[in-house]
Design a protein around this motif. Sequence first.
Motif, PDB file in Angstrom:
ATOM      1  N   GLU A  97       0.836  -1.203   0.000  1.00 14.32           N
ATOM      2  CA  GLU A  97       0.000   0.000   0.000  1.00 14.32           C
ATOM      3  C   GLU A  97       0.875   1.259   0.000  1.00 14.32           C
ATOM      4  N   PHE A  98       1.946   1.239   0.798  1.00 15.35           N
ATOM      5  CA  PHE A  98       2.874   2.368   0.854  1.00 15.35           C
ATOM      6  C   PHE A  98       3.493   2.619  -0.521  1.00 15.35           C
ATOM      7  N   ALA A  99       3.940   1.539  -1.172  1.00 15.14           N
ATOM      8  CA  ALA A  99       4.568   1.674  -2.494  1.00 15.14           C
ATOM      9  C   ALA A  99       3.573   2.226  -3.508  1.00 15.14           C
ATOM     10  N   ALA A 100       2.335   1.772  -3.437  1.00 13.84           N
ATOM     11  CA  ALA A 100       1.311   2.270  -4.363  1.00 13.84           C
ATOM     12  C   ALA A 100       1.015   3.742  -4.103  1.00 13.84           C
ATOM     13  N   GLU A 101       0.887   4.090  -2.834  1.00 13.84           N
ATOM     14  CA  GLU A 101       0.557   5.472  -2.471  1.00 13.84           C
ATOM     15  C   GLU A 101       1.680   6.446  -2.802  1.00 13.84           C
ATOM     16  N   HIS A 102       2.918   5.994  -2.676  1.00 14.70           N
ATOM     17  CA  HIS A 102       4.078   6.867  -2.893  1.00 14.70           C
ATOM     18  C   HIS A 102       4.853   6.487  -4.165  1.00 14.70           C
ATOM     19  N   PHE A 103       4.137   5.904  -5.119  1.00 15.30           N
ATOM     20  CA  PHE A 103       4.772   5.417  -6.343  1.00 15.30           C
ATOM     21  C   PHE A 103       5.576   6.509  -7.056  1.00 15.30           C
ATOM     22  N   ASP A 104       5.004   7.683  -7.207  1.00 15.91           N
ATOM     23  CA  ASP A 104       5.697   8.756  -7.940  1.00 15.91           C
ATOM     24  C   ASP A 104       6.999   9.147  -7.252  1.00 15.91           C
ATOM     25  N   LEU A 105       6.979   9.279  -5.943  1.00 20.05           N
ATOM     26  CA  LEU A 105       8.191   9.621  -5.206  1.00 20.05           C
ATOM     27  C   LEU A 105       9.221   8.494  -5.291  1.00 20.05           C
ATOM     28  N   LEU A 106       8.796   7.257  -5.050  1.00 23.59           N
ATOM     29  CA  LEU A 106       9.711   6.111  -5.097  1.00 23.59           C
ATOM     30  C   LEU A 106      10.297   5.916  -6.494  1.00 23.59           C
ATOM     31  N   SER A 107       9.554   6.281  -7.509  1.00 25.83           N
ATOM     32  CA  SER A 107      10.034   6.140  -8.887  1.00 25.83           C
ATOM     33  C   SER A 107      11.150   7.115  -9.217  1.00 25.83           C
ATOM     34  N   ARG A 108      11.291   8.171  -8.445  1.00 31.70           N
ATOM     35  CA  ARG A 108      12.363   9.144  -8.683  1.00 31.70           C
ATOM     36  C   ARG A 108      13.733   8.609  -8.293  1.00 31.70           C
ATOM     37  N   PHE A 109      13.774   7.585  -7.442  1.00 26.04           N
ATOM     38  CA  PHE A 109      15.054   7.009  -7.030  1.00 26.04           C
ATOM     39  C   PHE A 109      15.687   6.285  -8.210  1.00 26.04           C
ATOM     40  N   ALA A 110      17.018   6.232  -8.223  1.00 25.50           N
ATOM     41  CA  ALA A 110      17.739   5.534  -9.289  1.00 25.50           C
ATOM     42  C   ALA A 110      17.377   4.053  -9.292  1.00 25.50           C
ATOM     43  N   GLY A 111      17.057   3.501  -8.129  1.00 26.92           N
ATOM     44  CA  GLY A 111      16.679   2.098  -8.037  1.00 26.92           C
ATOM     45  C   GLY A 111      15.927   1.813  -6.762  1.00 26.92           C
ATOM     46  N   ARG A 112      15.240   0.663  -6.756  1.00 30.66           N
ATOM     47  CA  ARG A 112      14.516   0.201  -5.591  1.00 30.66           C
ATOM     48  C   ARG A 112      14.883  -1.264  -5.404  1.00 30.66           C
ATOM     49  N   VAL A 113      15.231  -1.658  -4.192  1.00 30.41           N
ATOM     50  CA  VAL A 113      15.581  -3.045  -3.904  1.00 30.41           C
ATOM     51  C   VAL A 113      14.748  -3.534  -2.730  1.00 30.41           C
ATOM     52  N   ALA A 114      14.585  -4.864  -2.660  1.00 28.87           N
ATOM     53  CA  ALA A 114      13.809  -5.470  -1.580  1.00 28.87           C
ATOM     54  C   ALA A 114      14.373  -6.846  -1.273  1.00 28.87           C
ATOM     55  N   THR A 115      14.137  -7.306  -0.043  1.00 32.34           N
ATOM     56  CA  THR A 115      14.495  -8.681   0.292  1.00 32.34           C
ATOM     57  C   THR A 115      13.487  -9.604  -0.382  1.00 32.34           C
ATOM     58  N   GLY A 116      13.842 -10.887  -0.460  1.00 34.38           N
ATOM     59  CA  GLY A 116      13.016 -11.855  -1.188  1.00 34.38           C
ATOM     60  C   GLY A 116      11.580 -11.937  -0.734  1.00 34.38           C
ATOM     61  N   THR A 117      11.348 -12.003   0.584  1.00 32.78           N
ATOM     62  CA  THR A 117       9.969 -12.138   1.047  1.00 32.78           C
ATOM     63  C   THR A 117       9.194 -10.847   0.834  1.00 32.78           C
ATOM     64  N   THR A 118       9.834  -9.713   1.034  1.00 35.11           N
ATOM     65  CA  THR A 118       9.169  -8.452   0.713  1.00 35.11           C
ATOM     66  C   THR A 118       9.045  -8.356  -0.807  1.00 35.11           C
ATOM     67  N   GLY A 119      10.061  -8.836  -1.501  1.00 36.37           N
ATOM     68  CA  GLY A 119      10.061  -8.804  -2.949  1.00 36.37           C
ATOM     69  C   GLY A 119       9.140  -9.817  -3.590  1.00 36.37           C
ATOM     70  N   THR A 120       8.653 -10.800  -2.794  1.00 36.38           N
ATOM     71  CA  THR A 120       7.691 -11.754  -3.337  1.00 36.38           C
ATOM     72  C   THR A 120       6.530 -10.979  -3.919  1.00 36.38           C
ATOM     73  N   THR A 121       6.215  -9.903  -3.238  1.00 35.79           N
ATOM     74  CA  THR A 121       5.194  -9.023  -3.784  1.00 35.79           C
ATOM     75  C   THR A 121       5.843  -8.061  -4.790  1.00 35.79           C
ATOM     76  N   GLY A 122       7.158  -8.281  -5.054  1.00 32.77           N
ATOM     77  CA  GLY A 122       7.862  -7.468  -6.047  1.00 32.77           C
ATOM     78  C   GLY A 122       7.227  -7.607  -7.409  1.00 32.77           C
ATOM     79  N   SER A 123       6.787  -8.829  -7.746  1.00 38.11           N
ATOM     80  CA  SER A 123       6.102  -8.995  -9.031  1.00 38.11           C
ATOM     81  C   SER A 123       4.821  -8.173  -9.041  1.00 38.11           C
ATOM     82  N   GLN A 124       4.166  -8.070  -7.881  1.00 39.40           N
ATOM     83  CA  GLN A 124       2.984  -7.216  -7.777  1.00 39.40           C
ATOM     84  C   GLN A 124       3.390  -5.748  -7.918  1.00 39.40           C
TER      85      GLN A 124
END
Length: 113
Positions: free
Chosen positions: A54-81
């Motif tokens: 929900e945080f990523a969706a709500e702050h998508f525009d701000l997070l998209s300004r970063f050169a990159g975004r990384v996550a651990t595997g379990t958090t990243g499981t929703t990475g495909s989402q």
Amino acid sequence: MGNDTGAGKISRRNSGRFSRPRACRGPPLQQFQALESQVVTLIAHDTRKSEMMEFAAEHFDLLSRFAGRVATGTTGTTGSQRNALAWSKGWPAQQAWVTCYQSDPLGGDAQIA
């Protein structure tokens, strides 16, 4: 008494403002605000994964300004989402929005650090 402005002492400039001597000044604040040259890490505790989405969706525009975004595997499981979310918002389909590393028990935090 002299007007000593050595390292660590505060001096008063002609403008009436106080400032630290040059030797004590750090890098310009703009360097830390340049999101386009930084990477942000998205890590959430097991019970907070949906809130991270929900945080990523709500702050998508701000997070998209970063050169990159990384996550651990379990958090990243929703990475495909998250990638699907990004693509639905116009992110280039051939480009992943978040890069996933191993889950925390397998050393994901260490990989990111």
